[in-house]
Design a protein around this motif. Structure first.
Motif, mmCIF file in Angstrom:
data_model
loop_
_atom_site.group_PDB
_atom_site.id
_atom_site.type_symbol
_atom_site.label_atom_id
_atom_site.label_comp_id
_atom_site.label_asym_id
_atom_site.label_seq_id
_atom_site.Cartn_x
_atom_site.Cartn_y
_atom_site.Cartn_z
ATOM 1 N N UNK A 1 45.211 29.082 91.124
ATOM 2 C CA UNK A 1 44.400 30.269 91.407
ATOM 3 C C UNK A 1 44.759 31.442 90.512
ATOM 4 N N UNK A 2 43.734 32.231 90.203
ATOM 5 C CA UNK A 2 43.889 33.483 89.452
ATOM 6 C C UNK A 2 44.501 33.318 88.066
ATOM 7 N N UNK A 3 44.224 32.216 87.415
ATOM 8 C CA UNK A 3 44.722 32.018 86.058
ATOM 9 C C UNK A 3 43.608 31.499 85.165
ATOM 10 N N UNK A 4 43.762 31.711 83.899
ATOM 11 C CA UNK A 4 42.887 31.076 82.920
ATOM 12 C C UNK A 4 43.427 29.672 82.735
ATOM 13 N N UNK A 5 42.529 28.711 82.562
ATOM 14 C CA UNK A 5 42.942 27.328 82.395
ATOM 15 C C UNK A 5 42.480 26.812 81.038
ATOM 16 N N UNK A 6 43.380 26.129 80.367
ATOM 17 C CA UNK A 6 43.114 25.505 79.085
ATOM 18 C C UNK A 6 43.383 24.017 79.265
ATOM 19 N N UNK A 7 42.516 23.171 78.707
ATOM 20 C CA UNK A 7 42.700 21.725 78.844
ATOM 21 C C UNK A 7 42.156 21.017 77.616
ATOM 22 N N UNK A 8 42.776 19.903 77.274
ATOM 23 C CA UNK A 8 42.338 19.098 76.130
ATOM 24 C C UNK A 8 40.911 18.599 76.331
ATOM 25 N N UNK A 9 40.648 18.031 77.471
ATOM 26 C CA UNK A 9 39.330 17.503 77.801
ATOM 27 C C UNK A 9 38.741 18.403 78.886
ATOM 28 N N UNK A 10 38.560 19.674 78.550
ATOM 29 C CA UNK A 10 38.262 20.709 79.533
ATOM 30 C C UNK A 10 37.022 20.411 80.372
ATOM 31 N N UNK A 11 35.963 19.932 79.761
ATOM 32 C CA UNK A 11 34.735 19.673 80.514
ATOM 33 C C UNK A 11 34.986 18.679 81.642
ATOM 34 N N UNK A 12 35.635 17.583 81.331
ATOM 35 C CA UNK A 12 35.910 16.554 82.341
ATOM 36 C C UNK A 12 36.948 17.041 83.348
ATOM 37 N N UNK A 13 38.040 17.631 82.858
ATOM 38 C CA UNK A 13 39.087 18.104 83.764
ATOM 39 C C UNK A 13 38.530 19.137 84.738
ATOM 40 N N UNK A 14 37.705 20.063 84.255
ATOM 41 C CA UNK A 14 37.119 21.090 85.123
ATOM 42 C C UNK A 14 36.192 20.457 86.157
ATOM 43 N N UNK A 15 35.377 19.519 85.723
ATOM 44 C CA UNK A 15 34.441 18.847 86.638
ATOM 45 C C UNK A 15 35.207 18.116 87.737
ATOM 46 N N UNK A 16 36.252 17.385 87.371
ATOM 47 C CA UNK A 16 37.015 16.629 88.361
ATOM 48 C C UNK A 16 37.768 17.566 89.309
ATOM 49 N N UNK A 17 38.416 18.584 88.751
ATOM 50 C CA UNK A 17 39.122 19.541 89.625
ATOM 51 C C UNK A 17 38.156 20.261 90.559
ATOM 52 N N UNK A 18 37.005 20.660 90.055
ATOM 53 C CA UNK A 18 36.018 21.340 90.887
ATOM 54 C C UNK A 18 35.534 20.454 92.044
ATOM 55 N N UNK A 19 35.380 19.168 91.755
ATOM 56 C CA UNK A 19 34.955 18.238 92.815
ATOM 57 C C UNK A 19 36.043 18.050 93.865
ATOM 58 N N UNK A 20 37.300 18.126 93.433
ATOM 59 C CA UNK A 20 38.412 17.915 94.356
ATOM 60 C C UNK A 20 38.906 19.212 95.024
ATOM 61 N N UNK A 21 38.531 20.357 94.458
ATOM 62 C CA UNK A 21 38.933 21.652 95.030
ATOM 63 C C UNK A 21 37.691 22.520 95.248
ATOM 64 N N UNK A 22 36.770 22.092 96.113
ATOM 65 C CA UNK A 22 35.541 22.869 96.318
ATOM 66 C C UNK A 22 35.836 24.233 96.925
#
Length: 108
Positions: A86-107
């Motif tokens: 929470x409350x941080x900027x997130x950087x990821x190698x495969x950002x599109x997929x990582x964001x989609x998966x995290x969003x689905x698991x942390x609604x």
């Protein structure tokens, strides 16, 4: 460059069990503070998926069903992960997929 003025940043990686949609088996988050990795406060969670890890996923990340058998379920660690991210900027190698998966698991 004055890194002290930057907001909190997390370098994040997630790995799944190889199913679609994936069950998370690993979430790692490395804070970057003042331009440097902060290994002391990094977050790392291994979880036991609801469905078995596929052989392909094991070849990608090396995590096996046996290695995850005694780990907590995602439901048991989800709030910890949500709080850590929470409350941080997130950087990821495969950002599109990582964001989609995290969003689905942390609604929400």
């Amino acid at each position: 460059m004055n890194f002290a003025t930057w907001p909190a940043l997390l370098v994040v990686d997630v790995d799944g069990n190889g199913t679609n949609p994936p069950d998370l088996v690993e979430v790692a988050a490395l804070p970057i503070r003042e331009g440097r990795p902060d290994k002391i406060t990094a977050g790392w969670w291994l979880t036991r998926p609801n469905r078995p890890v596929t052989p392909f996923a094991t070849r990608v990340h090396g995590l096996t069903n046996d290695a995850l058998a005694d780990k907590p379920t995602w439901a048991e660690v989800a709030n910890q992960v949500r709080t850590f991210l929470s409350n941080t900027w997130i950087c990821a190698h495969n950002a599109h997929t990582d964001h989609r998966v995290l969003s689905a698991h942390l609604p929400g």
